[in-house]
Design an enzyme around this catalytic site. Structure first.
Site, PDB file in Angstrom:
ATOM      1  CB  CYS A   1      38.238  44.651  43.885  1.00 26.79           C
ATOM      2  SG  CYS A   1      37.821  44.704  42.129  1.00 26.79           S
TER       3      CYS A   1
ATOM      4  CG  HIS B   1      39.061  50.305  42.834  1.00 29.96           C
ATOM      5  ND1 HIS B   1      39.496  49.433  43.816  1.00 29.96           N
ATOM      6  CD2 HIS B   1      38.238  49.566  42.046  1.00 29.96           C
ATOM      7  CE1 HIS B   1      38.971  48.237  43.614  1.00 29.96           C
ATOM      8  NE2 HIS B   1      38.192  48.294  42.549  1.00 29.96           N
TER       9      HIS B   1
END
Ligand code: GNR
Ligand code: NI
Length: 164
Positions: free
Chosen positions: A88, A131
């Site tokens: 991320c 996500h």
């Protein structure tokens, strides 16, 4: 314009974003900035919350799939959980294996003009949808790690950040 990306443990990453209601030039400019910021950071997706804008909005460009603008997205899981090496842009420098991402999803969203559309995603693109939808609800992929993996990752992360 490239915008700064918020990094964990910034509490703004934990806020739940609000629906997009105004499909105007300001939204178009925001989407342009999000693509520019995502490509600059070499990411495959970016949610608005990651640049401090709490709107239910994300952009994606995963492998050979089309560029996607997800406004007010929702998804339905169709496939099975798959292991994935996940990272991320808001937890920079770290990657670790999640096991909760489904390998096939159906996505319902609006485009930048507010027109509803649907598509199906598989594999990495499916994971990216999940996500980004997590970001929109204030969640991070580290929340999906086993407790051992999560604490090990956070230890490494904090050490890296202290080093600068
Ligand atoms: O660039 C990214 N790579 C990635 C790899 C596996 C699963 C999800 C992602 S999304 C991430 C970019 C990002 O932080 N989006 O919010
Ligand atoms: Ni992310």
């Amino acid at each position: 314009m490239i915008r700064p990306i918020l990094a964990h443990p910034d509490p703004r990453l934990r806020m739940v974003s609000r629906p997009v209601e105004h499909f105007d030039d300001k939204l178009r400019a925001l989407v342009d900035d999000m693509f520019e910021t995502m490509y600059d950071a070499q990411g495959i997706g970016l949610a608005a919350v990651q640049i401090g804008v709490h709107l239910r909005l994300a952009v994606m460009h995963v492998e050979d799939n089309p560029k996607r603008v997800l406004v007010n997205p929702e998804y339905e899981a169709l496939g099975e959980p798959m292991p994935l090496d996940e990272g991320c842009l808001s937890v920079p420098g770290m990657r670790d294996r999640t096991k909760t991402r489904r390998d096939w999803v159906r996505v319902r969203a609006q485009d930048v003009d507010g027109t509803p559309y649907e598509f199906e995603a598989r594999g990495l693109e499916a994971a990216c949808v999940q996500h980004e939808c997590d970001h929109i609800d204030g969640k991070l992929y580290i929340d999906h790690l086993t407790p051992v993996r999560r604490s090990r990752l956070l230890k490494r992360y904090q050490k890296e950040r202290e080093r600068g």
